[in-house]
Design a protein around this motif. Structure first.
Motif, PDB file in Angstrom:
ATOM      1  N   LYS A  69       0.832  -1.210   0.000  1.00  0.00           N
ATOM      2  CA  LYS A  69       0.000   0.000   0.000  1.00  0.00           C
ATOM      3  C   LYS A  69       0.868   1.262   0.000  1.00  0.00           C
ATOM      4  N   LYS A  70       1.935   1.249   0.818  1.00  0.00           N
ATOM      5  CA  LYS A  70       2.828   2.410   0.877  1.00  0.00           C
ATOM      6  C   LYS A  70       3.600   2.571  -0.424  1.00  0.00           C
ATOM      7  N   ARG A  71       4.046   1.455  -0.987  1.00  0.00           N
ATOM      8  CA  ARG A  71       4.785   1.524  -2.253  1.00  0.00           C
ATOM      9  C   ARG A  71       3.885   2.045  -3.364  1.00  0.00           C
ATOM     10  N   ARG A  72       2.640   1.637  -3.365  1.00  0.00           N
ATOM     11  CA  ARG A  72       1.700   2.143  -4.382  1.00  0.00           C
ATOM     12  C   ARG A  72       1.529   3.653  -4.243  1.00  0.00           C
ATOM     13  N   ALA A  73       1.401   4.114  -3.007  1.00  0.00           N
ATOM     14  CA  ALA A  73       1.223   5.547  -2.778  1.00  0.00           C
ATOM     15  C   ALA A  73       2.462   6.325  -3.217  1.00  0.00           C
ATOM     16  N   ARG A  74       3.630   5.740  -3.005  1.00  0.00           N
ATOM     17  CA  ARG A  74       4.876   6.424  -3.347  1.00  0.00           C
ATOM     18  C   ARG A  74       5.118   6.446  -4.851  1.00  0.00           C
ATOM     19  N   THR A  75       4.824   5.332  -5.529  1.00  0.00           N
ATOM     20  CA  THR A  75       5.089   5.239  -6.970  1.00  0.00           C
ATOM     21  C   THR A  75       3.925   5.706  -7.828  1.00  0.00           C
ATOM     22  N   GLY A  76       2.728   5.774  -7.235  1.00  0.00           N
ATOM     23  CA  GLY A  76       1.549   6.173  -8.008  1.00  0.00           C
ATOM     24  C   GLY A  76       0.993   5.070  -8.878  1.00  0.00           C
ATOM     25  N   TYR A  77       1.452   3.820  -8.669  1.00  0.00           N
ATOM     26  CA  TYR A  77       0.970   2.684  -9.473  1.00  0.00           C
ATOM     27  C   TYR A  77      -0.266   2.091  -8.801  1.00  0.00           C
ATOM     28  N   SER A  78      -1.401   2.113  -9.504  1.00  0.00           N
ATOM     29  CA  SER A  78      -2.658   1.686  -8.889  1.00  0.00           C
ATOM     30  C   SER A  78      -3.323   0.515  -9.598  1.00  0.00           C
ATOM     31  N   PHE A  79      -2.593  -0.164 -10.501  1.00  0.00           N
ATOM     32  CA  PHE A  79      -3.200  -1.241 -11.278  1.00  0.00           C
ATOM     33  C   PHE A  79      -2.866  -2.607 -10.670  1.00  0.00           C
ATOM     34  N   LYS A  80      -3.456  -3.655 -11.262  1.00  0.00           N
ATOM     35  CA  LYS A  80      -3.178  -5.051 -10.898  1.00  0.00           C
ATOM     36  C   LYS A  80      -3.542  -5.370  -9.449  1.00  0.00           C
ATOM     37  N   LYS A  81      -4.534  -4.682  -8.895  1.00  0.00           N
ATOM     38  CA  LYS A  81      -4.896  -4.958  -7.506  1.00  0.00           C
ATOM     39  C   LYS A  81      -5.567  -6.311  -7.350  1.00  0.00           C
ATOM     40  N   ASP A  82      -6.332  -6.713  -8.344  1.00  0.00           N
ATOM     41  CA  ASP A  82      -6.985  -8.017  -8.266  1.00  0.00           C
ATOM     42  C   ASP A  82      -5.956  -9.141  -8.263  1.00  0.00           C
ATOM     43  N   GLU A  83      -4.883  -8.994  -9.059  1.00  0.00           N
ATOM     44  CA  GLU A  83      -3.869 -10.043  -9.144  1.00  0.00           C
ATOM     45  C   GLU A  83      -2.967 -10.073  -7.918  1.00  0.00           C
ATOM     46  N   ILE A  84      -2.823  -8.946  -7.215  1.00  0.00           N
ATOM     47  CA  ILE A  84      -1.857  -8.863  -6.111  1.00  0.00           C
ATOM     48  C   ILE A  84      -2.572  -8.852  -4.757  1.00  0.00           C
ATOM     49  N   GLU A  85      -3.227  -7.726  -4.427  1.00  0.00           N
ATOM     50  CA  GLU A  85      -3.819  -7.611  -3.096  1.00  0.00           C
ATOM     51  C   GLU A  85      -4.922  -8.626  -2.848  1.00  0.00           C
ATOM     52  N   TYR A  86      -5.743  -8.894  -3.869  1.00  0.00           N
ATOM     53  CA  TYR A  86      -6.877  -9.787  -3.643  1.00  0.00           C
ATOM     54  C   TYR A  86      -6.418 -11.180  -3.240  1.00  0.00           C
ATOM     55  N   SER A  87      -5.348 -11.677  -3.886  1.00  0.00           N
ATOM     56  CA  SER A  87      -4.868 -13.012  -3.547  1.00  0.00           C
ATOM     57  C   SER A  87      -4.306 -13.054  -2.126  1.00  0.00           C
ATOM     58  N   ILE A  88      -3.650 -11.966  -1.696  1.00  0.00           N
ATOM     59  CA  ILE A  88      -3.133 -11.910  -0.326  1.00  0.00           C
ATOM     60  C   ILE A  88      -4.282 -11.861   0.668  1.00  0.00           C
ATOM     61  N   LEU A  89      -5.310 -11.068   0.354  1.00  0.00           N
ATOM     62  CA  LEU A  89      -6.479 -10.982   1.242  1.00  0.00           C
ATOM     63  C   LEU A  89      -7.170 -12.334   1.381  1.00  0.00           C
ATOM     64  N   GLN A  90      -7.306 -13.025   0.279  1.00  0.00           N
ATOM     65  CA  GLN A  90      -7.935 -14.343   0.320  1.00  0.00           C
ATOM     66  C   GLN A  90      -7.113 -15.323   1.158  1.00  0.00           C
TER      67      GLN A  90
END
Length: 565
Positions: A69-90
């Motif tokens: 989340k912090k790296r996304r905020a720093r780099t401004g990259y907001s894509f591929k959330k389904d492939e990355i965060e969703y799998s971790i949440l699951q």
């Protein structure tokens, strides 16, 4: 247990590769994640389970989420959330579920799970609740009310709108089936208001769509709604409305053009027959691809950007990589991708990431000179990118040409302004590349050890030297640089200096008398030197040197003894 644990780690690899590809984690961090999660997985797969191990696993995954989340905020990259965060949440949800099943009477564990869900799975919880109302309780109205409440709290959540849109279409489909069943049962309910034509044709879904596009912008979101609508056979009018809106609002979006072009693949080119030959199938595929390319040509003409050309080339590569038994079709695809890359390159709109694939295609066509020209042009255009120079060097090595040394020098001059770029360039070469180089690698090794010392100090330089001291060919300067580095240290070790001289003598002792004299001088002048070793070194030199080198050595050694050298 081990097989299950290994499988879980393998399942994480696509997600970790994506994290590395988009730059949210480094390769070193990815290796650390794999090592840590492997240890945690083994702990929660034991026969004797401990609650603390589950909590540690959950906390580690939550920390990883926070870091992303912090790296996304720093780099401004907001894509591929389904492939990355969703799998971790699951995965976290699954570990919580196992823990609460095992220790079902632990109230704190349940509360922790609820707190996690409230923070990370807000939209998911609303969707799960609405799905339960729709599918288990068969109450579309309750599901609708839940979605409306969720959107009041999260009015800009794309996932909520997508699932609400899907729910309304599912509800319309359900009512259509009910109406058909009643008609088959000869029950006159066609005019009943609960089966109004507007509702049956997805009027509620259309309302959701229109509200959604006012809140959320972007061609990607519109296409996600369009893909949902395509799942239902009664949404032709709704699909048409979405498509018209897409073309009107996002004419300058490469994603829109990409979708329009790919639509040509779904259209029939030839009359369908029950049995078609392989040749006719290949002809149809060729016609479809030609139509797609016509749309892409129109796209790059009206939107001449790097992103648009990247979409065009990605499509061509995708078609080229498809298997076919038709050699004619395969050759046509190869020529097409080469032509498209060439056009983009001439306009200086070919993305850096695609040069490597283009070079491989050129080599496949046996266009070696063209490949060299393209690689040289790529390094001129992207002279600040380490990857471009690496690509060009590897190509020259593969072609076994004489331009490796000049290319390396050119790379060094281009990158020297950015210290980090040069460092990355050298570190990426490493032993695997340097060991395969011809005589040109001599210069590269000298520069490599020089920059390693400047960047990482003595330890890094020593590590580089150790990794390369068996990778021939060498230059005498390579060893002299390491000797000089050693002498500059406060805690200079004579044993290390002797090692470097001995290695240099193995390579150049038979032809260079000066290296013997330098070795003797070190033993005489260094505080840790041993003058008694000079006789042994002198005897070895006289034995190894031949002809004129012996005379040169004797005369210079005499001058050294008298203090004149």
């Amino acid at each position: 247990m081990a097989e299950r644990t290994e499988q879980r780690i393998e399942d994480r690899i696509p997600e970790l590769e994506e994290l590395g590809r988009v730059g949210l984690l480094t390769s070193k961090e990815i290796r650390a994640v794999i090592k840590k999660t492997l240890a945690l997985e083994y702990k929660i797969q034991r026969r004797a389970l401990h609650k603390e191990n589950f909590i540690s696993y959950i906390q580690y995954e939550i920390n990883l989420l926070e870091l992303i989340k912090k790296r996304r905020a720093r780099t401004g990259y907001s894509f591929k959330k389904d492939e990355i965060e969703y799998s971790i949440l699951q995965r976290i949800h699954g570990v919580f579920k196992r823990a609460t099943t095992k220790w079902s009477d632990d109230l704190q564990l349940w509360l922790s799970h609820v707190a996690f869900c409230k923070k990370w799975l807000i939209s998911t919880l609303w969707i799960m609740a609405a799905k339960w109302e729709m599918e288990d309780r068969l109450s579309s109205e309750s599901a609708r009310q839940l979605f409306l409440r969720a959107l009041r709290f999260h009015p800009e959540c794309p996932k909520l709108y997508q699932e609400y849109f899907r729910m309304e279409l599912m509800n319309a489909e359900k009512q259509r089936k009910e109406k058909k069943e009643f008609e088959q049962a000869k029950m006159d309910l066609v005019r009943n208001e609960i089966y109004s034509e507007e509702i049956l044709n997805g009027a509620m879904a259309r309302v959701v769509y229109r509200n959604a596009v006012q809140k959320i912008k972007g061609a990607e979101f519109l296409l996600s709604l369009l893909s949902i609508a395509k799942l239902f056979d009664f949404t032709q009018d709704l699909q048409k409305e979405i498509l018209e809106n897409l073309q009107a609002e996002y004419a300058n979006d490469p994603l829109m053009w990409d979708y329009i072009a790919r639509q040509e693949l779904e259209k029939d080119s030839l009359p369908t027959t029950e049995h078609r030959s392989k040749q006719s199938k290949a002809q149809e595929a060729a016609l479809k691809e030609e139509r797609c390319c016509m749309v892409f040509d129109e796209a790059v003409a009206s939107l001449p950007t790097e992103a648009m050309w990247e979409r065009y080339i990605a499509f061509c590569l995708e078609r080229y990589n498809r298997k076919t038994n038709s050699e004619e079709l395969k050759q046509k695809r190869l020529e097409r991708i080469s032509s498209v890359c060439s056009r983009a390159h001439e306009l200086q709109l070919l993305p850096a990431s695609l040069y490597q694939q283009w070079l491989q295609l050129l080599l496949g066509l046996d266009l070696r000179e063209k490949a060299e020209e393209v690689a040289a042009a790529a390094t001129r255009r992207f002279s600040h990118l380490v990857e471009m120079w690496e690509m060009r060097l590897k190509l020259l090595l593969q072609l076994n040409t004489d331009g490796v040394g000049p290319c390396f020098q050119e790379a060094f001059r281009a990158l020297h302004r950015c210290f980090l770029n040069v460092l990355t360039f050298f570190f990426n070469l490493q032993r695997s590349l340097l060991a395969t180089l011809p005589a040109d690698s001599v210069t590269m090794k000298e520069k490599y050890i020089e920059w390693a010392y400047m960047a990482g100090g003595y330890k890094k330089a020593k590590k580089v030297f150790t990794s390369l001291h068996e990778s021939r060919p060498f230059s005498l300067e390579f060893f002299k640089k390491m000797i000089q580095i050693e002498k500059e240290q406060e805690s200079c070790k004579m044993s290390n200096i002797r090692e470097y001289y001995e290695r240099a003598l193995r390579e150049f002792g038979a032809t260079d008398p000066d290296i013997w004299l330098d070795y003797i001088r070190e033993e005489l002048t260094q505080s840790q030197g041993k003058p008694e070793n000079c006789g042994s070194i002198h005897w070895r030199a006289m034995k190894v040197l031949q002809g004129e080198q012996v005379e040169t050595f004797i005369s210079k050694y005499t001058l050294l003894q008298t203090g004149h050298l």
